[in-house]
Design a protein around this motif. Structure first.
Motif, short mmCIF file in Angstrom:
data_model
loop_
_atom_site.label_atom_id
_atom_site.label_comp_id
_atom_site.label_asym_id
_atom_site.label_seq_id
_atom_site.Cartn_x
_atom_site.Cartn_y
_atom_site.Cartn_z
N LYS A 5 -0.71 -0.23 -0.19
CA LYS A 5 0.26 -0.20 0.91
C LYS A 5 -0.39 0.32 2.19
CE LYS A 5 4.67 1.80 2.26
NZ LYS A 5 5.71 2.78 1.95
N LYS A 6 -1.12 1.41 2.06
CA LYS A 6 -1.80 2.00 3.21
C LYS A 6 -2.83 1.03 3.79
CE LYS A 6 -4.89 5.78 4.41
NZ LYS A 6 -5.81 6.77 3.86
N SER A 7 -3.57 0.37 2.92
CA SER A 7 -4.58 -0.59 3.36
C SER A 7 -3.95 -1.76 4.09
CB SER A 7 -5.37 -1.09 2.15
OG SER A 7 -6.32 -2.04 2.53
N PHE A 8 -2.84 -2.26 3.58
CA PHE A 8 -2.14 -3.36 4.24
C PHE A 8 -1.66 -2.95 5.63
CE2 PHE A 8 1.76 -5.70 5.22
CZ PHE A 8 1.26 -7.00 5.22
N GLU A 9 -1.09 -1.76 5.72
CA GLU A 9 -0.60 -1.26 7.02
C GLU A 9 -1.75 -1.11 8.01
OE1 GLU A 9 1.40 2.31 5.86
OE2 GLU A 9 3.19 1.23 5.18
N GLU B 200 -1.33 5.57 -7.68
CA GLU B 200 -2.33 5.82 -6.63
C GLU B 200 -2.82 4.50 -6.04
OE1 GLU B 200 -4.53 7.77 -3.94
OE2 GLU B 200 -3.19 8.76 -5.36
N MET B 201 -3.07 3.51 -6.89
CA MET B 201 -3.53 2.21 -6.41
C MET B 201 -2.46 1.53 -5.56
SD MET B 201 -6.65 1.74 -7.23
CE MET B 201 -6.83 0.01 -6.89
N ALA B 202 -1.20 1.63 -5.96
CA ALA B 202 -0.12 1.03 -5.17
C ALA B 202 -0.03 1.69 -3.80
CB ALA B 202 1.20 1.16 -5.92
N ASP B 203 -0.15 3.01 -3.76
CA ASP B 203 -0.13 3.73 -2.48
C ASP B 203 -1.30 3.30 -1.60
OD1 ASP B 203 2.12 5.07 -3.33
OD2 ASP B 203 1.06 6.94 -3.81
#
Length: 110
Positions: free
Chosen positions: A42-46, A36-39
């Motif tokens: 990734k979403k935050s970076f995008e 969940e943290m990795a997802d």
């Protein structure tokens, strides 16, 4: 309470089984949290990349401030939502890890 060696061995085996079940639940929980943290990262970076592009392409200072404010609001709301979700996952993991121990005292008391 414990009259002979067989009862002691059975109790020890039961406790080891409970510990292994608990550790298994915790391992699954930590894997789910890590995923969940990795997802989220990734979403935050995008989202931050898109916000920087929008900020860079702003034609006026007002539009730049508006883009920054929109991003800050979205990032904050996303962070709070994600931390709430992670908190719920930790709570659920803790409950699952505790389940094997729920009946321990009733077994020992017999």
């Amino acid at each position: 309470m414990l009259n002979n060696m067989d009862e002691i061995q059975k109790l020890s085996k039961d406790q080891m089984d409970m510990a292994m079940e608990s550790f298994g639940s915790m391992a699954k929980g930590f894997q789910a949290i890590a995923s969940e943290m990795a997802d989220y990262q990734k979403k935050s970076f995008e989202e931050s990349s898109a916000a920087m592009e929008k900020l860079a392409s702003s034609k006026s200072l007002d539009k730049a401030f508006e883009a920054q404010a929109d991003y800050a609001k979205t990032a904050y709301e996303g962070f709070v939502g994600e931390m709430t979700k992670i908190g719920e996952m930790v709570t659920d993991m803790s409950k699952e890890a505790y389940k094997p121990y729920e009946g321990l005292m009733s077994k020992v008391g017999k």
